[in-house]
Design a protein around this motif. Sequence first.
Motif, PDB file in Angstrom:
ATOM      1  N   ALA A 556      -9.430   3.075  -5.688  1.00  0.00           N
ATOM      2  CA  ALA A 556      -9.045   4.208  -4.838  1.00  0.00           C
ATOM      3  C   ALA A 556      -7.848   3.858  -3.967  1.00  0.00           C
ATOM      4  O   ALA A 556      -6.923   4.669  -3.801  1.00  0.00           O
ATOM      5  N   VAL A 557      -7.851   2.654  -3.402  1.00  0.00           N
ATOM      6  CA  VAL A 557      -6.721   2.233  -2.573  1.00  0.00           C
ATOM      7  C   VAL A 557      -5.461   2.088  -3.425  1.00  0.00           C
ATOM      8  O   VAL A 557      -4.356   2.435  -2.993  1.00  0.00           O
ATOM      9  N   PHE A 558      -5.607   1.608  -4.644  1.00  0.00           N
ATOM     10  CA  PHE A 558      -4.464   1.465  -5.557  1.00  0.00           C
ATOM     11  C   PHE A 558      -3.903   2.826  -5.984  1.00  0.00           C
ATOM     12  O   PHE A 558      -2.791   2.893  -6.526  1.00  0.00           O
ATOM     13  N   SER A 559      -4.664   3.884  -5.758  1.00  0.00           N
ATOM     14  CA  SER A 559      -4.223   5.226  -6.161  1.00  0.00           C
ATOM     15  C   SER A 559      -3.630   6.020  -5.010  1.00  0.00           C
ATOM     16  O   SER A 559      -3.191   7.164  -5.220  1.00  0.00           O
ATOM     17  N   ARG A 560      -3.618   5.469  -3.824  1.00  0.00           N
ATOM     18  CA  ARG A 560      -3.128   6.206  -2.668  1.00  0.00           C
ATOM     19  C   ARG A 560      -1.598   6.180  -2.594  1.00  0.00           C
ATOM     20  O   ARG A 560      -0.954   5.340  -3.224  1.00  0.00           O
ATOM     21  N   PRO A 561      -1.000   7.103  -1.795  1.00  0.00           N
ATOM     22  CA  PRO A 561       0.462   7.186  -1.721  1.00  0.00           C
ATOM     23  C   PRO A 561       1.136   5.888  -1.311  1.00  0.00           C
ATOM     24  O   PRO A 561       2.217   5.563  -1.818  1.00  0.00           O
ATOM     25  N   ALA A 562       0.541   5.132  -0.390  1.00  0.00           N
ATOM     26  CA  ALA A 562       1.173   3.886   0.046  1.00  0.00           C
ATOM     27  C   ALA A 562       1.326   2.914  -1.111  1.00  0.00           C
ATOM     28  O   ALA A 562       2.328   2.194  -1.203  1.00  0.00           O
ATOM     29  N   GLY A 564       1.833   3.696  -4.233  1.00  0.00           N
ATOM     30  CA  GLY A 564       2.961   4.147  -5.026  1.00  0.00           C
ATOM     31  C   GLY A 564       4.301   3.928  -4.352  1.00  0.00           C
ATOM     32  O   GLY A 564       5.330   3.815  -5.025  1.00  0.00           O
ATOM     33  N   ALA A 565       4.303   3.869  -3.024  1.00  0.00           N
ATOM     34  CA  ALA A 565       5.559   3.652  -2.294  1.00  0.00           C
ATOM     35  C   ALA A 565       6.075   2.223  -2.458  1.00  0.00           C
ATOM     36  O   ALA A 565       7.288   2.001  -2.445  1.00  0.00           O
ATOM     37  N   PHE A 566       5.174   1.267  -2.603  1.00  0.00           N
ATOM     38  CA  PHE A 566       5.581  -0.133  -2.656  1.00  0.00           C
ATOM     39  C   PHE A 566       5.386  -0.795  -4.012  1.00  0.00           C
ATOM     40  O   PHE A 566       6.073  -1.764  -4.330  1.00  0.00           O
ATOM     41  N   PHE A 567       4.446  -0.266  -4.805  1.00  0.00           N
ATOM     42  CA  PHE A 567       4.075  -0.940  -6.038  1.00  0.00           C
ATOM     43  C   PHE A 567       4.167   0.003  -7.229  1.00  0.00           C
ATOM     44  O   PHE A 567       4.303   1.214  -7.081  1.00  0.00           O
ATOM     45  N   ASN A 568       4.066  -0.584  -8.399  1.00  0.00           N
ATOM     46  CA  ASN A 568       3.930   0.166  -9.642  1.00  0.00           C
ATOM     47  C   ASN A 568       2.434   0.398  -9.861  1.00  0.00           C
ATOM     48  O   ASN A 568       1.715  -0.526 -10.250  1.00  0.00           O
ATOM     49  N   PRO A 569       1.914   1.595  -9.592  1.00  0.00           N
ATOM     50  CA  PRO A 569       0.463   1.822  -9.669  1.00  0.00           C
ATOM     51  C   PRO A 569      -0.118   1.472 -11.029  1.00  0.00           C
ATOM     52  O   PRO A 569      -1.242   0.961 -11.111  1.00  0.00           O
ATOM     53  N   ARG A 570       0.630   1.737 -12.099  1.00  0.00           N
ATOM     54  CA  ARG A 570       0.105   1.418 -13.433  1.00  0.00           C
ATOM     55  C   ARG A 570      -0.128  -0.083 -13.568  1.00  0.00           C
ATOM     56  O   ARG A 570      -1.137  -0.510 -14.136  1.00  0.00           O
ATOM     57  N   ALA A 571       0.782  -0.876 -13.034  1.00  0.00           N
ATOM     58  CA  ALA A 571       0.630  -2.333 -13.107  1.00  0.00           C
ATOM     59  C   ALA A 571      -0.544  -2.798 -12.250  1.00  0.00           C
ATOM     60  O   ALA A 571      -1.256  -3.745 -12.615  1.00  0.00           O
ATOM     61  N   LEU A 572      -0.766  -2.132 -11.112  1.00  0.00           N
ATOM     62  CA  LEU A 572      -1.901  -2.501 -10.265  1.00  0.00           C
ATOM     63  C   LEU A 572      -3.217  -2.248 -10.999  1.00  0.00           C
ATOM     64  O   LEU A 572      -4.117  -3.102 -11.006  1.00  0.00           O
ATOM     65  N   HIS A 573      -3.353  -1.077 -11.591  1.00  0.00           N
ATOM     66  CA  HIS A 573      -4.600  -0.750 -12.292  1.00  0.00           C
ATOM     67  C   HIS A 573      -4.783  -1.635 -13.517  1.00  0.00           C
ATOM     68  O   HIS A 573      -5.914  -2.008 -13.859  1.00  0.00           O
ATOM     69  N   LEU A 596      -2.437  -3.198   1.579  1.00  0.00           N
ATOM     70  CA  LEU A 596      -2.534  -1.744   1.654  1.00  0.00           C
ATOM     71  C   LEU A 596      -3.528  -1.308   2.727  1.00  0.00           C
ATOM     72  O   LEU A 596      -3.297  -0.318   3.425  1.00  0.00           O
ATOM     73  N   VAL A 597      -4.634  -2.045   2.885  1.00  0.00           N
ATOM     74  CA  VAL A 597      -5.571  -1.734   3.959  1.00  0.00           C
ATOM     75  C   VAL A 597      -4.918  -1.967   5.316  1.00  0.00           C
ATOM     76  O   VAL A 597      -5.073  -1.160   6.245  1.00  0.00           O
ATOM     77  N   TRP A 598      -4.167  -3.072   5.434  1.00  0.00           N
ATOM     78  CA  TRP A 598      -3.446  -3.337   6.687  1.00  0.00           C
ATOM     79  C   TRP A 598      -2.442  -2.224   6.973  1.00  0.00           C
ATOM     80  O   TRP A 598      -2.345  -1.744   8.112  1.00  0.00           O
ATOM     81  N   GLN A 601      -3.816   0.725   8.617  1.00  0.00           N
ATOM     82  CA  GLN A 601      -4.194   0.556  10.026  1.00  0.00           C
ATOM     83  C   GLN A 601      -3.010   0.793  10.962  1.00  0.00           C
ATOM     84  O   GLN A 601      -3.176   1.331  12.061  1.00  0.00           O
ATOM     85  N   PHE A 602      -1.820   0.396  10.560  1.00  0.00           N
ATOM     86  CA  PHE A 602      -0.683   0.435  11.477  1.00  0.00           C
ATOM     87  C   PHE A 602       0.390   1.468  11.123  1.00  0.00           C
ATOM     88  O   PHE A 602       1.126   1.911  12.009  1.00  0.00           O
ATOM     89  N   PHE A 603       0.493   1.850   9.857  1.00  0.00           N
ATOM     90  CA  PHE A 603       1.559   2.772   9.461  1.00  0.00           C
ATOM     91  C   PHE A 603       1.026   3.985   8.700  1.00  0.00           C
ATOM     92  O   PHE A 603       1.820   4.794   8.216  1.00  0.00           O
ATOM     93  N   GLY A 604      -0.299   4.089   8.584  1.00  0.00           N
ATOM     94  CA  GLY A 604      -0.876   5.242   7.898  1.00  0.00           C
ATOM     95  C   GLY A 604      -0.731   6.495   8.727  1.00  0.00           C
ATOM     96  O   GLY A 604      -0.436   6.471   9.925  1.00  0.00           O
TER      97      GLY A 604
END
Length: 605
Positions: A556-562, A564-573, A596-598, A601-604
Motif C-alpha cells: 500500500a505504501v509503495f502504491s501511494r503518490p509519494a 511514484g514521486a521518487f521511485f519507479n513503482p513497478r520496480a518497487l512491487h 516513505l513512512v518518514w 510524517q514530515f512532508f505528507g
Amino acid sequence: MCGIAGFIAGCGAADARLLAPMLARIAHRGPDGQGSFVEGPAALGHCRLAIIDPDGGAQPLYSEDENLVIVFNGEIYNYRALTAELTALGHTFATRTDTEVLLHGWEQWGRELLPRLRGMFAFALWDRRAGTLFCARDMFGIKPLYYCRCADGTLLFASEIKAFLDHPSFEKRFNAAQLPLYLSCQYSPGRDTFFAGVEKLLPGHFLEFSEGIVRTARWVQPLFLPGEASISPAEIEAVLRGSVEAHKIADVEVAGFLSGGVDSGLITALARPARSYTIRYAEPRYDESLPARALARSLGLRNHLRCISPGEFWDAVPAVQYHMDEPLADAAAVALYFLNREAARDVKVVLSGEGADELFGGYNIYRDPFTMQWYDRLPPWLRGALGTAAGLVPPGPGINFLMRRGVSLEERYFGPTALLNEWEKRRLLADYAGDGSPLYLTEALWDMTEGLDPVSRMQQIDLNLWLAGDILLKADKMSMAHGVELRVPFLDKEVFAVAAALPAAAKADARQTKLALRQAAARVLPPAAAARKKLGFPVPVRDWLRQEPYTSRVRAVFSRPAAGAFFNPRALHSMLNRHLHGGDCWRQIWCVYSFLVWYEQFFGA
C-alpha cells in the motif's frame, strides 16, 4: 541528559513566544522541567531530565557574573575532578551539577576546555557582552546538534530538527540530494540532512556565530594508530571498569540493557546494575533472550523481558521515523524504541554496549581482509573486470563478493552495511543521474589512514560515518523519545586511547572478531558469553515481509503518490514480489518503506 533549542534572531530582538513551540516539540527529551533565556537577539531553551543535582541543576545556567548563559545536553563524567581543579584556581560553584563545570571551564580555558571533558555533550553557550554563540559536540557524536541559517539571517539550533518546524523563519524544504546517499547507507550520512539548509554539527566539531557569520571547525579527530606492543586483557578490563564506574555517576538509579552479545554482557557484568532490560521475539531464530536471561541470573540481576509482537512493531514505525527526524532503515531502531519504553517505566538512566564494534573490530566485514586471500592475488585487471560484470546484474552473495573484491578498499568501502548499489538505485529511483555515491565522504578519512592495516582503516570510516549517523543517533533518539538517558561506556576517551593502540592482530582474523575484547570479557563473563557470535540485534522483518497483513502494508505504501514521486513503482512491487518468492530483498524493501513512512510524517499532506 536533556534537549536544547534556541535561536539568534537575524534582526531585532528575539521574540520569546517563538521559543515555546520549539521546546514543546522536544519536550519528550526533558519531562522534568523547562527553562529559557531571552534577551536581545538570543533565545536559549532547555528541557530537563534531572539526573545529577535534581534540585539545583535547572537550566539555563549562568556564570558568576551572569555574562555567560548555557544550555547543555549530556553528561560530564569527570566533572567532580574538574570542579576541584577549578575551585583551586579560584572559581566558586553554586550547584553540584556537571553543567556548571562548562561555564567555569570556559572562563578559565576557553576552547581548551573541550579536550579536558570526559563525557557526552552538545551545548550552546551565549556570551552576552560579546554577542557570540559557541556550540560544541563530543568527540564521538553521542549527543546530536543541528543548526540552520535561515534566509532572514536567523540562526536556529536544537537537539532535534523538529524543533525548527514551528519557527516562522524556518522554511521546510525537502533535500532530494540526500535520498541516493540514504539508499546507499540506510541512514543520512555526512553534514547535510533531508531538510534543505539544516546541517548537523559533526562529531568533534564546534560552531561559532558572531556578527552574522557561522564558522565550524574540528576540535578533535580520534585516530586509530595501532602499535606493535600487545595490550593485555587485564589492561582492557581495567580501562573499561574505570569507564563503567564513571558512567554510573548519577543521583538516580542506573540500569542496563542486556542482549545475548558480548558487548552489553561485559558492560552489565562490570556495572552490576540492580536491573536489566531485554527484548525478545516469538520467532526463535531472532530471540536473544535466553542467553541474556542466563547471564542476568548468573550475575544476580533482575531482568525485565519485553516481547515485541509483529503488529505492535509495525504500528510503531511511524513514531520511530518521526522521532528519528531523518529516515533510518535500521530495523533495530524499532526494537530499541520498545526497549527504552519498557525501561522508562522504572528508571531514567541505562548503560548500553554501543561503540564496542567500532573500537575493538567487531563487524564481520572486518574479517574480509583475512578470507579468500588467494583471490586478491589474481591480477588487478581480472578482478576489476569480474567486479564490473557483477555490477551489471542483481546483487547476491557471490555477486557482492566479486564487486567488493574487484576494486580497492578505498573505492568501495563506506560502512559495514552498504545497501543499494548503483545498479539498484538506477532501477528503483524515478530520476537518478548517478551522482549519489557516498564515497566522497570518505576521501579525507582514507588520506589520514594511509599506510595502516585494512581493519584499522575501515574502523576509521565507521567511527566517523556509521557510528554517528546510525548507531548513536538511533540510541539517542529512541531513548530520549521516552525520557531515558542512554550511556555508552565503550565510547569513552580513555577506552578509545587503549583501543586505538591495539595491534591489528588483536582485532580480527578469518574466523572471529573483537579478539582482544573477547579475551578481556572472558575475565568477567562465562566463556560462552565472551565467545558468542555477533548477531547485531536481529529483527524478524525478513520473515514478516512474507506474511499478511505486513506484505499488504508495504504494498500500500509503495502504491501511494509519494512512492511514484521518487521511485519507479513497478520496480518497487517487483522487488517485493521477488522477496515473497524466495529472494532476499528485505533490507532494500525496508529502506524504501522507512523513507516513505518518514516522508509522510514530515512532508505528507
